[in-house]
Design an enzyme around this catalytic site. Structure first.
Site, short mmCIF file in Angstrom:
data_model
loop_
_atom_site.label_atom_id
_atom_site.label_comp_id
_atom_site.label_asym_id
_atom_site.label_seq_id
_atom_site.Cartn_x
_atom_site.Cartn_y
_atom_site.Cartn_z
CB CYS A 194 41.25 38.77 41.10
SG CYS A 194 39.97 37.49 41.15
CB CYS A 195 44.47 37.60 37.03
SG CYS A 195 43.04 38.15 36.08
CB CYS A 244 36.42 39.71 34.63
SG CYS A 244 36.74 40.12 36.36
CB CYS A 267 44.61 36.21 32.73
SG CYS A 267 45.52 34.95 31.83
#
Length: 243
Positions: free
Chosen positions: A118-119, A204, A227
């Site tokens: 996702c990051c 998050c 991240c």
């Protein structure tokens, strides 16, 4: 200073670090723009971002400021970004978003299944694309943020890209950041007062209790604490706060 942007990067970085050892952040920024004119500043417009943005605005108000909108940020961050850019009169803020979210995370659940992916999708890849035209970038990293940054210099060569990274606040302590904000009456991110000393994407990020590490609310209950926008030897750094 004579423009040495075309000199070998390691030589240039070593010379700048040696010359600016006892200088402050403003001098580092001026030297950076002189030596590497094609620089961008990357900002999350997070809890401490206003310090670097204020310093940069005083030295070069039209510096390209790259802000990655992951489309999962807190509404407060988006409002703060707009208000801060206007207040500091930053004239070249570039809001960047990923192009492929609709195909890779259509239901917005990727963060629940794979936070690293996702990051990478929402932040790391868009940032690398945005930085591609630049010879270097300015970060808000500081030595106190983690053991891996304990020897952080003002200037370094980024492994894998050969871009120059500039860290004007490398030697600042937490109290330096707080005092600078107070002395210059800089606006805080509104979530800081609500218990968020480190602010990322809303799904998050959670509040931090008294006595907890300031980054305890980032990816809580997981072994992830970075991240991925900063790399060492071409590998993602898993410790320390992003700028």
């Amino acid at each position: 200073m004579q423009n040495t942007a075309l000199a070998p990067r390691e030589t240039l970085v070593s010379a700048l670090n040696a010359r600016l050892t006892h200088h402050g952040a403003t001098d580092v920024l001026r030297a950076a723009f002189d030596a590497v004119p094609d620089l961008a500043l990357v900002s999350s417009f997070g809890a401490e971002s206003v310090v670097l943005l204020h310093l940069a605005a005083m030295v070069k108000r039209d510096v390209p400021v790259i802000f990655i909108d992951t489309e999962m940020l807190f509404a407060e961050t988006l409002v703060y970004q707009q208000e801060l850019a206007e207040r500091l009169r930053l004239s070249n803020v570039r809001v960047i978003r990923a192009d492929d979210i609709a195909t890779e995370d259509a239901d917005k659940t990727l963060h629940q299944r794979d936070t690293d992916a996702c990051c990478a999708l929402r932040k790391t890849r868009p940032l690398q694309t945005a930085l591609a035209p630049f010879q270097g970038w300015i970060t808000g990293r500081k030595r106190y943020q983690s053991g891996t940054r304990a020897a952080l210099e003002f200037f370094e060569v980024e492994a894998g890209t050969n871009r120059i990274k500039v860290n004007p606040l490398a030697r600042w302590a937490p109290q330096d950041v707080a005092e600078y904000m107070d002395e210059n009456r800089l606006p805080r991110h509104p979530l800081v007062a609500k218990g968020y000393p480190s602010i990322g994407c809303a799904p998050c990020t959670s509040p931090v209790a008294a006595g907890e590490d300031p980054r305890a609310g980032r990816w809580r209950d997981s072994n992830k604490d970075e991240c991925g926008i900063h790399f060492v030897d071409g590998k993602m750094v898993r410790k320390g706060a992003p700028q």
